[in-house]
Design a protein around this motif. Structure first.
Motif, short mmCIF file in Angstrom:
data_model
loop_
_atom_site.label_atom_id
_atom_site.label_comp_id
_atom_site.label_asym_id
_atom_site.label_seq_id
_atom_site.Cartn_x
_atom_site.Cartn_y
_atom_site.Cartn_z
N PHE A 83 0.87 -1.11 0.01
CA PHE A 83 0.03 0.07 -0.03
C PHE A 83 0.75 1.47 -0.07
N VAL A 84 1.67 1.26 0.91
CA VAL A 84 2.57 2.54 1.29
C VAL A 84 3.44 2.70 -0.31
N VAL A 85 4.06 1.64 -0.73
CA VAL A 85 4.98 1.82 -1.65
C VAL A 85 4.26 2.13 -2.99
N GLY A 86 3.08 1.33 -3.37
CA GLY A 86 2.14 1.67 -4.38
C GLY A 86 1.60 3.41 -4.32
N ALA A 206 21.20 24.32 -16.41
CA ALA A 206 20.55 23.07 -16.06
C ALA A 206 19.27 22.93 -17.00
N ARG A 207 19.16 21.62 -17.49
CA ARG A 207 18.09 21.31 -18.31
C ARG A 207 16.96 20.88 -17.21
N GLU A 208 15.77 21.09 -17.80
CA GLU A 208 14.38 20.78 -17.05
C GLU A 208 14.56 19.72 -15.90
N HIS A 209 14.97 18.42 -16.61
CA HIS A 209 15.18 17.19 -15.44
C HIS A 209 16.16 17.43 -14.61
N GLN A 210 17.37 18.23 -15.13
CA GLN A 210 18.48 18.56 -14.23
C GLN A 210 17.90 19.26 -12.92
N VAL A 211 17.19 20.51 -13.35
CA VAL A 211 16.36 21.39 -12.29
C VAL A 211 15.83 20.68 -11.41
N PHE A 212 14.94 19.68 -11.87
CA PHE A 212 14.02 18.89 -11.06
C PHE A 212 14.95 17.87 -10.11
N TRP A 213 15.98 17.09 -10.59
CA TRP A 213 16.84 16.37 -9.79
C TRP A 213 17.56 17.22 -8.73
N HIS A 214 18.33 18.18 -9.31
CA HIS A 214 19.19 18.91 -8.27
C HIS A 214 18.50 19.77 -7.24
N VAL A 215 17.43 20.59 -7.71
CA VAL A 215 16.83 21.68 -7.01
C VAL A 215 15.59 21.21 -6.43
N VAL A 216 14.81 20.57 -6.87
CA VAL A 216 13.57 20.19 -6.55
C VAL A 216 13.62 18.90 -5.58
N ARG A 217 14.18 17.86 -6.06
CA ARG A 217 13.94 16.81 -5.39
C ARG A 217 14.52 16.78 -4.00
N PRO A 218 15.74 17.55 -3.73
CA PRO A 218 16.26 17.34 -2.39
C PRO A 218 15.32 18.18 -1.43
N MET A 219 14.48 18.87 -2.02
CA MET A 219 13.45 19.77 -0.97
C MET A 219 12.19 18.83 -0.75
N LEU A 220 12.20 17.63 -1.42
CA LEU A 220 11.13 16.88 -1.21
C LEU A 220 11.16 15.87 -0.03
N LEU A 221 12.32 15.93 0.46
CA LEU A 221 12.33 14.83 1.71
C LEU A 221 11.52 14.84 2.67
N PRO A 222 11.08 16.02 3.35
CA PRO A 222 9.92 16.49 4.50
C PRO A 222 8.88 15.95 3.87
N VAL A 223 8.20 16.25 2.52
CA VAL A 223 7.13 15.76 2.03
C VAL A 223 6.96 14.25 2.04
N THR A 224 8.04 13.75 1.66
CA THR A 224 8.00 12.44 1.50
C THR A 224 7.83 11.62 3.10
N MET A 225 8.67 12.15 3.82
CA MET A 225 8.45 11.65 5.29
C MET A 225 7.22 11.84 5.96
N SER A 226 6.31 12.99 5.47
CA SER A 226 5.18 13.25 6.29
C SER A 226 4.10 12.26 5.36
N ALA A 227 4.10 11.79 4.01
CA ALA A 227 3.63 11.24 3.21
C ALA A 227 3.59 9.54 3.79
N LEU A 228 4.82 9.29 4.15
CA LEU A 228 5.19 8.25 4.43
C LEU A 228 4.44 7.71 5.89
N VAL A 229 4.81 8.60 6.79
CA VAL A 229 4.23 8.39 8.34
C VAL A 229 2.76 8.33 8.05
N ILE A 230 2.12 9.08 7.42
CA ILE A 230 0.44 9.15 7.30
C ILE A 230 0.10 7.95 6.57
N LEU A 231 0.75 7.47 5.59
CA LEU A 231 0.46 6.04 4.98
C LEU A 231 0.64 4.99 5.87
#
Lengths: 301, 271, 381
Positions: A83-86, A206-231
Motif C-alpha cells: 500500500f505504502v510503496v504503491g 541546467a535542463r528541466e530534468h536536471q533542475v528537478f533532480w538537483h533543485v526540487v528533489r532534495p527539497m521533497l524529503l520532508p514531504v516524503t517523510m510526511s506522506a510515509l508516516v501518514i500512510l
C-alpha cells in the motif's frame, strides 16, 4: 501573581476540551493497557493481573491465538509495504505529471482525489466485485478486463488467493483511495520550491530534468517523510475496508480485524486489549517522532 | 521530441483518470440495470435499458440510515468546528504557559488507532446509557474530532497578525470579546474547512457507528454494509445503495472541494 | 491629561535576554516624547510595556498618579497606533473607530457623536462605511489614528506608524502629526528608528541602545551636547565625522593636522576620539578659524548645497558604539570595499568651487569640536 489574569481566561476556555481528550484519548489508552494485563474473557471484565500473559499468547505460535496473530503480522507487513510503496509511487508520478501545469489541471486533480470523500464501505463493495476471482464464464472484474486486453497473465485470485499474499490485493483499493492524497502532498511540496531557485538553475544552464533532480528533489524529503508516516499509520488502522471486503477470511486478516473479532465476538477482552495496545505502539512508533519534528520545525520558523 | 513528451503526459494522465473512474463506472452502470440484466459475468456491459429499479427497491432499506447520518453529521460538524475555533484561538493567540506542550498532546489524538480506545469507550457509553441511540455517536465524533478541528483553526489563526489581537486588547477587549468580535468574524474560511472535513468524517465512519448504535439508529455506512453483506441481495440494488450513500459527501466534494483540500492538507501538519 | 513615569523599568525574556534595563523616564502631561534607537534596542518592548501588552520584569510604570504596572491593557486608559495599523478587517471604518468605545460600554449616542467628530477632523466621512481592505495606505493610517483619538485616552502610544508609508507621504504625515498634537495636546509616546523623525517630532527624545537609556533631552541638546559617542554618531545626518586623535598641550592632532583642543581638555595629555559634524566646517574665510587642507574624493550634489567627502591619513574609528549607531553588525557590514582609513563628510554651500582631486582649504569651527573617551565613549567636552 497578577500575571495569571493574562492567560487564565484562555486556559478556562480550552479546559473542557483538554479534560475530555484527557479521558477519551489518554485515559482510555491507559485503561486498555491495564485491561490487556488481565485475563478477562467470555465478555466478563475482571481486574486481575496476569502480567504479559496475553502478549505471550499472541507471540506463541503453538496456540490458536498465536497462529492467527502470526498470520496477521505477516499480512499487515505485506499490506503496508504494498500500500505504502504503491501509493507513494503513483502519487509521486501523478504530482510529477501535474507539476508544470497542464490544461484541465483542476479536473485531473479532482478526479484523483475524489476517493478520499467516500466511505471505505462503498469502496470495498465495488472493489470486491472488481477483484472477483470467478473463472470461465464467471470471469469478471479486473480479470475480465485483462483477458480482453490480452493480458491474461495478470489475472489473479486477488484477495481470495491461497498464495499467502492475498492481502496485497487489498492494497489496490486502499491505494486507489489514497494515491490522490499523496499526489496532493507532493504537488504542494514541489510547488513550494521557490521559482527563483529553479530559474537560477536554468540560467546556470541546467535542463528541466536536471533542475528537478538537483533543485526540487532534495527539497521533497520532508514531504516524503510526511506522506510515509501518514500512510503507515493509516495502514495499521485500516479496518472498514477489510471488514467490508471479506470479513471472515483469514487470508486478509490483520491485527485490527483480529482485535475486533476476539473482543466483540469472542469475548476475550484481555487478548483484544493486548492487540489494541500493540497497534497503538506500532502507530506511536511513527507518529510520535513525526509530531516531534513538526512541532520543532514550527518553533524554529 | 518535445511534442511526444507532452502527448505522453496527457495519455498517462487520462489513463489514470480511467483507473480512478473505473469503479465509478461499474457502480453506476450496475445501479442502472434492471434486475434481469444483472450478473457478475456481464459486469462491464452497459445497461441495455436504464432502469431505476435498483434505487427504488433499496431506498426504503437505506432511508433510515440516510436520515440518521444526516442527524449525525450536521451537529457533529457544527459543534466540532465551534469548539475547534475556541481551542485554536487560545492555542495560537491567547496562549497560556504550557500551551505549546499541550498542543502536540492534542494532536496525537488525531492519529491514534481507534481500536486502542474502543473497549473503554463502549463500556463508558453503555454505562451512561448513551449506547444504542445517536447521542453517544454524536458525542464521540465531536470528541475525537477535536484534534483535527483544533489543528485547522490553530493553523488559520496563526496566520493573522498578533498586532490585531494587541489592538483589541488595548481597545479594552478581554479574551472572550476578542474571540467573538475579532477572531470569529475573520474565521469563515476555517469554519468551512473544519465543517466539511468533520461532515465527511462522520458520514463515512463505520467503526464507531457499528459499535454504538442499534438497528433503528444505524448510520448509512452500517446500513450499507448490511445490504451488501446480505445473502441474495441483487447486485444492482447493492450498487445503487452504495451510490446513494456516496452522494452527499461527493456533492460536498464537488461543490466545495477547495475547502476539502485544505482540510486534507491540514492533516499533513504542513509536511 | 496624564504624564507617564517609568521607574527602573526592566524586561527580561525567557532565555535570559534583557531587552530593557533599568529605564527611568518622565513624560510630562501633554508632552510629545519620542523613543528612538537602532533595531533591537528595546524601544518597541518599552512601548508595549507602557501599553500593558508586555508584562514588566522589574520596576514600575505610572500613568498620571496611578501605578498601572500590574494592570492588563484593557484596564489602562491608553490608545495605541500600530505599525501595521491593525484595523479590524471585517468591520467598517465606522465600527473600527467605535470599537474601543463599545468595549468600554460608552453610550451609543456619545459613541456616534465622537466617531462623527473624529471622522470629520481626519477627513474620513466619506469612508465610514468602507472596509479597511478598500482603503489606501494613507487612509488606513488615518483610520488607525482616528481609532486612537476617538477614545480620548490619557496617552497615545505610537509604534512606528509612518514606517509603512513611502518617503514623500511620510514627510507630509509628520507635519500632520505635529499639527494634531498641537490641537489635541494628548501625552504621546512615539517610537521610531529614524532619527530624523525623532528630531522633527519630539519635544523631548529618549535615545536607547541595547535596552539602556543613553540620553533623554530636547532635540537641540541631543544634537549639540551628546553625552556619549553613540548618541553623537546616531543623531544627525550625515553622521558626525570621527577620528582617533591625541590631545597634548592644548592642541588636538590627527593626520598631520593640529587644531586647538576644546577648553575642557586644555591641560590634558591623552588620546581621544575627535568628532566634528559635517556642518562644523566652512569654506576657508577670514574668521580666524583653524584650517586644514584636504583633497576631495567624492562630491555629492544636492542642489543648494553639496557634500564633500575626503580621506584622512588616519585609521577609521571602529568601536562598537559607532557600529551600533550606524546599524552595522560589524566592521565589514558598512563597507562595500574593505578599507580602514577615516573619511570625512563636509557640508558646503553649492557656490563654493569644489572639484574632485583639487586641494581645498577648509576652516574648522573650534567651538564645535567634540571629544570622547576611546574606551567608554563618554563625552569629554
Amino acid at each position: 501573581m497578577r500575571r495569571i489574569r493574562r492567560w487564565a481566561p484562555g486556559l478556562l476556555l480550552v479546559a473542557p476540551s483538554l479534560l475530555v481528550l484527557g479521558i477519551f484519548v489518554y485515559g482510555f489508552m491507559g485503561w486498555t493497557l491495564r485491561l490487556s494485563l488481565t485475563s478477562s474473557r467470555r465478555r466478563d471484565i475482571n481486574w486481575d493481573y496476569v502480567g504479559a500473559e496475553n502478549y505471550r499468547e499472541l507471540a506463541d505460535e503453538t496456540t490458536l491465538t498465536g497462529q492467527r496473530f502470526a498470520i496477521d503480522v505477516k499480512n499487515i507487513v505485506i499490506f503496508t509495504l504494498a500500500f505504502v510503496v504503491g501509493s507513494l509511487v503513483v502519487g509521486f508520478f501523478l504530482a510529477l505529471l501535474l507539476d508544470r501545469g497542464v490544461v484541465g489541471e483542476s479536473f485531473f486533480r479532482g478526479v484523483y482525489i475524489f476517493p478520499m470523500a467516500i466511505s471505505f464501505i462503498a469502496i470495498a463493495i465495488v472493489w470486491r466485485w472488481l477483484l472477483n476471482n470467478g473463472t470461465g464464464d464467471q470471469l469478471t472484474g479486473l480479470n475480465k478486463l485483462f483477458s480482453l486486453a490480452g493480458l491474461d497473465f495478470l489475472q489473479s485470485d486477488w484477495f481470495k488467493s491461497d498464495s499467502g499474499f492475498a492481502i496485497a490485493a487489498v492494497a489496490l483499493p486502499a491505494g486507489w483511495a489514497l494515491s490522490g492524497y499523496v499526489m496532493a502532498l507532493f504537488l504542494a511540496g514541489m510547488r513550494g520550491v521557490p521559482e527563483d531557485l529553479r530559474e537560477a538553475a536554468r540560467v546556470d544552464g541546467a535542463r528541466e530534468h536536471q533542475v528537478f533532480w538537483h533543485v526540487v528533489r532534495p527539497m521533497l524529503l520532508p514531504v516524503t517523510m510526511s506522506a510515509l508516516v501518514i500512510l503507515v499509520h493509516i495502514s495499521l488502522k485500516t479496518f472498514d475496508l477489510i471488514y467490508a471486503m471479506d470479513l471472515k477470511s483469514l487470508k486478509i486478516d490483520t491485527p485490527a480485524l483480529f482485535m475486533w473479532f476476539t473482543t466483540f465476538e469472542g469475548g476475550f477482552f484481555g487478548s483484544g486489549a493486548a492487540i489494541a495496545t500493540l497497534l497503538l505502539f506500532g502507530v506511536s512508533l511513527v507518529i510520535i517522532p513525526y509530531i516531534w519534528y513538526s512541532v520543532r520545525a514550527e518553533r524554529r520558523s | 521530441m518535445r511534442a511526444a513528451l507532452v502527448v505522453g503526459k496527457y495519455v498517462a494522465l487520462l489513463a489514470f483518470v480511467c483507473f480512478f473512474l473505473m469503479p465509478v463506472y461499474v457502480m453506476v452502470i450496475t445501479a442502472l440495470k434492471d434486475p434481469a440484466q444483472v450478473s457478475v459475468a456481464r459486469m462491464w456491459d452497459l445497461p441495455d435499458t436504464v432502469s431505476l429499479d435498483g434505487f427504488r427497491a433499496v431506498w426504503p432499506k437505506l432511508q433510515n440510515g440516510f436520515v440518521n447520518s444526516v442527524l449525525l453529521a450536521v451537529p457533529v460538524s457544527v459543534v466540532s468546528a465551534l469548539l475547534g475555533a475556541a481551542n485554536g484561538f487560545v492555542l495560537s493567540k491567547w496562549r497560556f504557559p504550557g500551551a505549546d506542550f499541550v498542543f502536540p498532546l492534542i494532536l496525537f489524538g488525531m492519529f491514534i488507532p481507534y481500536q486502542s480506545v474502543l473497549i473503554p469507550m463502549v463500556q463508558l457509553m453503555s454505562t451512561v446509557g448513551l449506547q444504542g441511540g445517536l447521542d453517544g455517536l454524536i458525542l464521540v465524533h465531536i470528541i475525537y474530532g477535536l484534534p483535527i478541528t483544533t489543528l485547522i483553526f490553530r493553523s488559520y489563526f496563526t496566520g493573522i497578525s498578533d498586532e490585531l489581537i494587541d489592538a483589541a486588547k488595548v481597545d479594552g477587549a478581554g479574551m472572550l470579546r476578542t474571540f467573538l468580535y475579532v477572531a470569529l468574524p475573520i474565521a469563515p474560511p476555517a469554519f468551512a474547512v473544519a465543517m466539511i472535513w468533520q461532515f465527511t468524517s462522520a458520514w463515512n465512519d463505520f467503526l464507531f457507528g457499528v459499535m454504538l448504535t442499534s438497528t433503528d439508529y444505524w448510520p448509512i455506512t452500517v446500513a450499507l454494509n448490511n445490504i451488501a453483506g446480505g445473502q441474495q441481495v441483487p447486485f444492482h440494488q447493492v450498487m445503487a445503495s452504495a451510490l446513494l450513500a456516496c452522494v452527499p459527501t461527493l456533492l460536498v466534494y464537488v461543490l466545495l472541494g477547495r475547502f476539502f483540500m485544505r482540510g486534507l492538507m491540514a492533516g499533513a501538519l504542513k509536511g | 491629561m496624564a504624564g507617564i513615569r517609568l521607574e527602573r523599568v526592566t524586561k527580561r525574556f525567557r532565555g535570559g535576554v534583557v531587552a530593557v534595563r533599568d529605564v527611568d523616564l518622565d513624560v510630562a502631561p501633554g508632552e510629545f516624547m519620542v523613543l528612538v534607537g537602532p533595531s533591537g534596542c528595546g524601544k518597541s518592548t518599552l512601548l508595549r510595556m507602557i501599553a500593558g501588552l508586555e508584562p514588566v520584569s522589574g520596576g514600575r510604570i505610572f500613568l498620571g498618579e496611578k501605578d498601572v504596572t500590574d494592570h492588563l491593557p484593557q484596564e489602562r486608559d491608553v490608545a495605541m497606533v500600530f505599525q501595521s495599523y491593525a484595523l479590524y478587517p471585517r468591520m467598517s471604518v465606522r465600527r473600527n473607530l467605535g470599537f474601543g468605545l463599545r468595549m468600554r460600554r460608552t453610550a451609543r449616542v456619545e459613541r456616534e457623536r465622537r466617531v462623527a467628530e473624529v471622522a470629520s477632523v481626519l477627513g474620513l466621512e466619506h469612508l465610514l462605511d468602507r472596509r479597511p481592505g478598500a482603503l489606501s495606505g494613507g487612509q488606513r493610517q488615518r483610520v488607525a489614528m482616528g481609532r486612537a483619538i476617538v477614545r480620548e485616552p490619557k496617552a497615545f502610544l505610537m509604534d512606528e506608524p509612518l514606517s509603512n508609508l513611502d518617503a514623500k507621504l511620510r514627510v507630509s504625515m509628520r507635519a500632520q502629526l505635529s499639527l494634531l498634537h498641537q490641537r489635541l495636546g494628548t501625552t504621546t509616546v512615539y517610537v521610531t528608528h529614524d532619527q530624523v523623525e525623532a528630531m522633527t517630532l519630539g519635544q523631548r527624545v529618549a535615545v536607547l541602545r541595547d535596552g539602556t537609556l543613553q540620553q533623554y533631552d530636547t532635540p537641540q541638546n541631543l544634537f549639540r551636547h551628546p553625552v556619549n559617542l553613540f548618541v553623537a554618531a546616531f543623531i544627525g545626518s550625515p553622521a558626525m565625522n570621527l577620528v582617533h586623535a591625541s590631545v597634548s598641550g592644548g592642541a588636538v592632532s590627527f593626520a598631520g593636522t593640529r587644531l586647538p583642543a576644546p577648553s575642557a581638555l586644555s591641560d590634558v595629555d591623552r588620546r581621544v576620539v575627535l568628532g566634528i559634524r559635517p556642518t562644523g566646517f566652512s569654506p576657508s574665510a577670514d574668521n580666524g578659524w583653524p584650517t586644514l587642507e584636504v583633497v576631495p574624493e567624492i562630491v555629492e550634489e544636492l542642489g543648494d548645497e553639496r557634500y564633500v567627502i575626503f580621506e584622512l591619513d588616519a585609521p577609521r574609528v571602529d568601536t562598537e558604539a559607532v557600529h551600533a549607531a550606524l546599524e552595522a553588525q560589524s566592521a565589514d557590514d558598512a563597507l562595500l570595499l574593505p578599507e580602514n582609513r577615516a573619511r570625512f563628510t563636509v557640508r558646503l554651500p553649492a557656490d563654493v568651487p569644489v572639484s574632485v582631486g583639487e586641494p581645498l582649504r577648509l576652516a574648522v569651527n573650534p567651538e564645535r569640536l567634540y571629544a570622547f573617551d576611546q574606551d567608554t565613549g563618554a563625552a569629554l567636552s
